[in-house]
Design an enzyme around this catalytic site. Structure first.
Site, PDB file in Angstrom:
ATOM      1  N   CYS A 122       0.963  -1.287   0.122  1.00 50.76           N
ATOM      2  CA  CYS A 122      -0.144  -0.164  -0.142  1.00 50.76           C
ATOM      3  C   CYS A 122       0.693   1.232   0.124  1.00 50.76           C
ATOM      4  O   CYS A 122       1.665   1.330  -0.972  1.00 50.76           O
ATOM      5  CB  CYS A 122      -1.028   0.007   0.940  1.00 50.76           C
ATOM      6  SG  CYS A 122      -2.349   1.082   1.071  1.00 50.76           S
ATOM      7  N   HIS A 123       0.801   2.228   1.139  1.00 51.91           N
ATOM      8  CA  HIS A 123       1.633   3.399   1.185  1.00 51.91           C
ATOM      9  C   HIS A 123       3.065   3.105   1.698  1.00 51.91           C
ATOM     10  O   HIS A 123       3.844   4.140   2.027  1.00 51.91           O
ATOM     11  CB  HIS A 123       1.066   4.262   2.049  1.00 51.91           C
ATOM     12  CG  HIS A 123      -0.288   4.879   1.477  1.00 51.91           C
ATOM     13  ND1 HIS A 123      -1.508   4.225   1.230  1.00 51.91           N
ATOM     14  CD2 HIS A 123      -0.474   6.083   0.634  1.00 51.91           C
ATOM     15  CE1 HIS A 123      -2.293   4.992   0.595  1.00 51.91           C
ATOM     16  NE2 HIS A 123      -1.707   6.336   0.362  1.00 51.91           N
TER      17      HIS A 123
END
Length: 185
Positions: free
Chosen positions: A112-113
């Site tokens: 994800c991030h």
């Protein structure tokens, strides 16, 4: 699942606001595969997850980042969430910790991030990666080739886009962590 990771120690670096499922599911998969997984954080005592739209559970910190050293671990997991990697990437000690894994060719898995911290650690140049779509420009500007795929593996670096990708992410993460050191990034 077999004990592919028996005897391996895995660092899971997080700050408050990590996406809870991106810690829980991969950590469970690592432990099921025989690894010893430690939650490492600049926070003492506990860290709080983010559960999709609101604060989630608290998790015990196994090792304070001040006492952690990459030399004690075989691989690194970087869960996402927006707040978590944003806090980590401005923490010089967290960035140095991540950089030590990269510089020594130790496998890293980021979802994800999570790759935001890899950018700050200068660990993405020349790599093929994926992430949450909003990181595409950040990764490209840092010298990575960004692709929109469920899971991407590049010389010991495993990346995925989102919680829906966790099953494929976990499988590749375990494979890469079992292989051990790769050439330095």
């Amino acid at each position: 699942m077999s004990q592919k990771l028996a005897g391996k120690k895995i660092a899971i670096l997080v700050e408050n606001g990590f996406e809870q499922i991106e810690l829980e599911k991969p950590k469970a998969a690592l432990e099921e595969a025989g690894a010893e997984a430690h939650i490492i954080s600049p926070q003492s005592g506990t860290v709080k997850g983010w559960d999709m739209t609101d604060w989630g559970k608290e998790f015990n910190v196994d090792v304070d980042l001040k006492q952690a050293t990459a030399a004690d671990y075989d691989a690194l997991l970087l869960p996402g969430g927006v707040m978590n990697p944003d806090y980590l990437r401005v923490n010089p000690q967290a960035v140095a910790f991540v950089r030590a894994f990269s510089d020594n060719g130790k496998p890293i898995a980021a979802i994800c991030h999570g790759p935001w911290t890899l950018i700050e650690a200068q660990a993405v140049q020349g790599r093929t990666m994926t992430s949450w779509p909003s990181l595409k420009s950040d990764l490209t500007n840092a010298g990575a080739t960004w692709v929109d795929e469920e899971v991407v593996t590049d010389n010991g670096l495993v990346t995925s886009r989102k919680p829906d990708d966790i099953p494929a992410f976990n499988q590749k993460m375990i494979e890469e962590f079992a292989e051990g050191k790769h050439s330095s990034f």
